[in-house]
Scaffold this motif. Structure first.
Motif, PDB file in Angstrom:
ATOM      1  N   ASP A  39       0.787  -1.285  -0.090  1.00  0.00           N
ATOM      2  CA  ASP A  39       0.039  -0.228  -0.218  1.00  0.00           C
ATOM      3  C   ASP A  39       0.852   1.302  -0.008  1.00  0.00           C
ATOM      4  O   ASP A  39       1.822   1.368   0.612  1.00  0.00           O
ATOM      5  CB  ASP A  39      -0.902   0.022   1.262  1.00  0.00           C
ATOM      6  N   PHE A  41       0.650   4.215   0.719  1.00  0.00           N
ATOM      7  CA  PHE A  41       0.535   5.102   2.041  1.00  0.00           C
ATOM      8  C   PHE A  41       1.732   4.577   2.870  1.00  0.00           C
ATOM      9  O   PHE A  41       2.490   5.210   3.478  1.00  0.00           O
ATOM     10  CB  PHE A  41      -0.880   5.139   2.567  1.00  0.00           C
ATOM     11  N   TYR A  42       1.596   3.105   3.134  1.00  0.00           N
ATOM     12  CA  TYR A  42       2.389   2.518   4.132  1.00  0.00           C
ATOM     13  C   TYR A  42       3.960   2.621   3.833  1.00  0.00           C
ATOM     14  O   TYR A  42       5.025   2.248   4.565  1.00  0.00           O
ATOM     15  CB  TYR A  42       1.930   1.037   4.595  1.00  0.00           C
ATOM     16  N   PHE A  68      -5.611  -6.222   4.765  1.00  0.00           N
ATOM     17  CA  PHE A  68      -5.616  -5.417   5.539  1.00  0.00           C
ATOM     18  C   PHE A  68      -6.733  -6.111   6.728  1.00  0.00           C
ATOM     19  O   PHE A  68      -7.999  -6.096   6.453  1.00  0.00           O
ATOM     20  CB  PHE A  68      -6.269  -4.074   5.240  1.00  0.00           C
ATOM     21  N   ASP A 116      -0.424   5.836  12.238  1.00  0.00           N
ATOM     22  CA  ASP A 116      -1.894   5.934  11.525  1.00  0.00           C
ATOM     23  C   ASP A 116      -2.994   5.459  12.273  1.00  0.00           C
ATOM     24  O   ASP A 116      -3.755   6.347  12.815  1.00  0.00           O
ATOM     25  CB  ASP A 116      -1.699   5.193  10.090  1.00  0.00           C
ATOM     26  N   THR A 117      -3.358   4.271  12.399  1.00  0.00           N
ATOM     27  CA  THR A 117      -4.335   3.766  13.050  1.00  0.00           C
ATOM     28  C   THR A 117      -4.059   3.611  14.503  1.00  0.00           C
ATOM     29  O   THR A 117      -3.209   3.842  14.993  1.00  0.00           O
ATOM     30  CB  THR A 117      -4.905   2.234  12.465  1.00  0.00           C
ATOM     31  N   THR A 165      -8.935   5.066  11.579  1.00  0.00           N
ATOM     32  CA  THR A 165      -8.886   5.985  10.413  1.00  0.00           C
ATOM     33  C   THR A 165     -10.067   6.174   9.554  1.00  0.00           C
ATOM     34  O   THR A 165     -10.620   7.409   9.509  1.00  0.00           O
ATOM     35  CB  THR A 165      -7.466   5.723   9.623  1.00  0.00           C
ATOM     36  N   ARG A 169     -13.017   9.222   9.278  1.00  0.00           N
ATOM     37  CA  ARG A 169     -13.271   9.799   8.066  1.00  0.00           C
ATOM     38  C   ARG A 169     -14.536   9.956   7.757  1.00  0.00           C
ATOM     39  O   ARG A 169     -15.183  11.041   7.268  1.00  0.00           O
ATOM     40  CB  ARG A 169     -12.334   9.295   6.947  1.00  0.00           C
ATOM     41  N   ASN A 219     -10.211   5.333   1.430  1.00  0.00           N
ATOM     42  CA  ASN A 219      -8.977   5.125   1.470  1.00  0.00           C
ATOM     43  C   ASN A 219      -8.560   4.940   0.135  1.00  0.00           C
ATOM     44  O   ASN A 219      -9.335   5.031  -1.192  1.00  0.00           O
ATOM     45  CB  ASN A 219      -8.644   4.119   2.652  1.00  0.00           C
ATOM     46  N   LEU A 220      -7.291   4.499  -0.205  1.00  0.00           N
ATOM     47  CA  LEU A 220      -6.701   4.252  -1.483  1.00  0.00           C
ATOM     48  C   LEU A 220      -7.485   3.169  -2.508  1.00  0.00           C
ATOM     49  O   LEU A 220      -7.929   3.276  -3.586  1.00  0.00           O
ATOM     50  CB  LEU A 220      -5.220   3.737  -1.311  1.00  0.00           C
ATOM     51  N   PHE A 221      -7.661   2.133  -1.777  1.00  0.00           N
ATOM     52  CA  PHE A 221      -8.541   1.181  -2.508  1.00  0.00           C
ATOM     53  C   PHE A 221      -9.919   1.312  -2.670  1.00  0.00           C
ATOM     54  O   PHE A 221     -10.498   0.840  -3.904  1.00  0.00           O
ATOM     55  CB  PHE A 221      -7.955  -0.102  -1.674  1.00  0.00           C
ATOM     56  N   ASP A 245      -6.243   9.908   0.153  1.00  0.00           N
ATOM     57  CA  ASP A 245      -4.940   9.351  -0.170  1.00  0.00           C
ATOM     58  C   ASP A 245      -4.454   9.760  -1.497  1.00  0.00           C
ATOM     59  O   ASP A 245      -5.600   9.983  -2.266  1.00  0.00           O
ATOM     60  CB  ASP A 245      -4.839   7.771   0.108  1.00  0.00           C
ATOM     61  N   GLN A 265      -2.640  12.597   2.961  1.00  0.00           N
ATOM     62  CA  GLN A 265      -1.939  12.693   4.091  1.00  0.00           C
ATOM     63  C   GLN A 265      -0.535  12.713   4.189  1.00  0.00           C
ATOM     64  O   GLN A 265       0.179  12.707   2.973  1.00  0.00           O
ATOM     65  CB  GLN A 265      -2.488  11.097   4.941  1.00  0.00           C
TER      66      GLN A 265
HETATM   67  O1  T6T Z   1      -5.726   5.603   4.234  1.00  0.00           O
HETATM   68  C1  T6T Z   1      -4.526   4.925   4.435  1.00  0.00           C
HETATM   69  C2  T6T Z   1      -4.636   4.757   5.904  1.00  0.00           C
HETATM   70  O2  T6T Z   1      -4.610   5.942   6.483  1.00  0.00           O
HETATM   71  C3  T6T Z   1      -5.640   3.732   6.345  1.00  0.00           C
HETATM   72  O3  T6T Z   1      -5.542   3.647   7.747  1.00  0.00           O
HETATM   73  C4  T6T Z   1      -5.861   2.388   5.537  1.00  0.00           C
HETATM   74  O4  T6T Z   1      -5.854   2.803   4.377  1.00  0.00           O
HETATM   75  C5  T6T Z   1      -4.614   3.474   3.797  1.00  0.00           C
HETATM   76  O5  T6T Z   1      -3.563   2.719   3.915  1.00  0.00           O
HETATM   77  C6  T6T Z   1      -4.763   3.421   2.422  1.00  0.00           C
HETATM   78  O6  T6T Z   1      -4.941   2.350   1.564  1.00  0.00           O
END
Ligand code: T6T
Length: 315
Positions: A39, A41-42, A68, A116-117, A165, A169, A219-221, A245, A265
């Motif tokens: 991902d 972001f990570y 995830f 993050d979380t 997270t 949102r 989020n991204l996905f 994202d 972010q």
């Molecule tokens: O949006 C981020 C992250 O902040 C969220 O906790 C999980 O999804 C992401 O990693 C994006 O795919």
């Protein structure tokens, strides 16, 4: 496969061996467990962590579960804890399910930093670092409202309930939407971090409510699948998509006009601050219990300019 992936900040990943941030072998040993491997972001967060660790003469190993999913992340955390790092930076995939494994880490003397979380009870952690997720959700609504001042139906496509997270949102978005009488909030649907599921959710929602004016993808996905779903429904342009994202693919969709705004972010900063807090704790110094990082709204107007640096790294 052990059900997880070792990843590297600059290229590679998935193969054998550990990715190491370099630095002195006598320095602290840090471990980073991502929410999910691969991902962007990570990956960007990992780059921030590795840079900060290297500067401090610490080493860092990074791993992420293949999905995830707390049932995959828990055994990964357990095995990292068994390897006895000095500190663990971790993005827990569920506010409740990851409490036990992380409490065990802290009980074993490992400094736990939540990046993050977070958790329902984060008291075992020395620090929590996260974006202003609720504010980002509200900002996503504002971006839809700007394109549709007349109002209308709006929907949230999220990941799974129980993720701090994305829940925050969605909550920020919902509160902002419900404060406007000309908007109708259609609720939150969960894509389980699968773009194909997000696309199915969106095509079905547009069939039921063809007059939807805006969709917030949390989020991204979710954003990737939402864009596909809107395109499949032939609604590109008339339905405003705002995605959380800013991976390279999301930026492409923004430039193409499929997606109208991105909430970017600061993953590298979250990672750097995470290392800083871990080292403070290891040196017996006072840590900051909660740190909030910012976000940038990216649109076609600023994507090539000011907002360029906010785009995530893909390796
Ligand atoms: O949006 C981020 C992250 O902040 C969220 O906790 C999980 O999804 C992401 O990693 C994006 O795919």
């Amino acid at each position: 496969s052990a059900g997880f992936v070792l990843t590297g900040c600059s290229g590679g990943g998935g193969g054998g061996g550990e990715s190491s941030g370099g630095g002195s072998s006598e320095g602290y040993k840090l471990a980073f467990v991502q929410g999910v491997a691969g991902d962007e972001f990570y990956i960007s967060m990992q780059c921030g962590i590795e840079a900060a660790a290297e500067e401090a003469g610490a080493t860092v190993t990074t791993q992420g579960p293949e999905k995830f999913d707390p049932t995959l992340q828990k055994p990964l955390v357990d095995s990292v804890v068994a390897s006895n790092p000095d500190a663990l930076l971790v993005a827990p995939t569920d506010v409740k399910a990851m409490e036990g494994p992380l409490k065990a880490a802290a009980d074993a003397g490992i400094k736990v930093v939540l990046v993050d979380t977070t958790l329902e009870d984060p008291s075992m952690a020395v620090s929590q670092i996260a974006s202003d997720n609720k504010g980002g959700g509200a900002a996503a609504f504002e971006a839809i409202k700007e394109e549709h001042p007349e109002g209308g139906k709006v929907l949230v496509v999220s990941v799974d309930p129980g993720i701090s997270t994305t829940d925050a949102r969605a909550e920020g978005f919902q509160e902002a939407a419900e404060a406007e009488s000309n908007f109708e909030f259609l609720g939150v649907q969960y894509s389980h971090n699968e773009p194909a599921t997000a696309a199915e959710i969106v095509t079905a929602a547009l069939q039921k409510d063809p007059d939807i004016v805006g969709i917030f993808a949390a989020n991204l996905f979710a954003a990737e699948g939402t864009a596909t779903g809107v395109q499949q429904a032939g609604k590109q342009g008339s339905v405003t998509i705002v995605g959380f994202d800013a991976g390279p693919a999301q930026v492409k969709q923004l430039e193409a006009g499929t997606v109208q705004a991105l909430v970017a972010q600061e993953p590298a900063t979250i990672g750097e601050m995470g290392v800083e807090q871990a080292l403070l704790a290891l040196d017996g110094k006072e840590t900051e219990e909660k740190i909030q990082t910012g976000f940038t709204i990216i649109t076609q107007d600023n994507v090539a300019g000011d907002a360029k640096d906010a785009i995530y790294k893909s390796s």
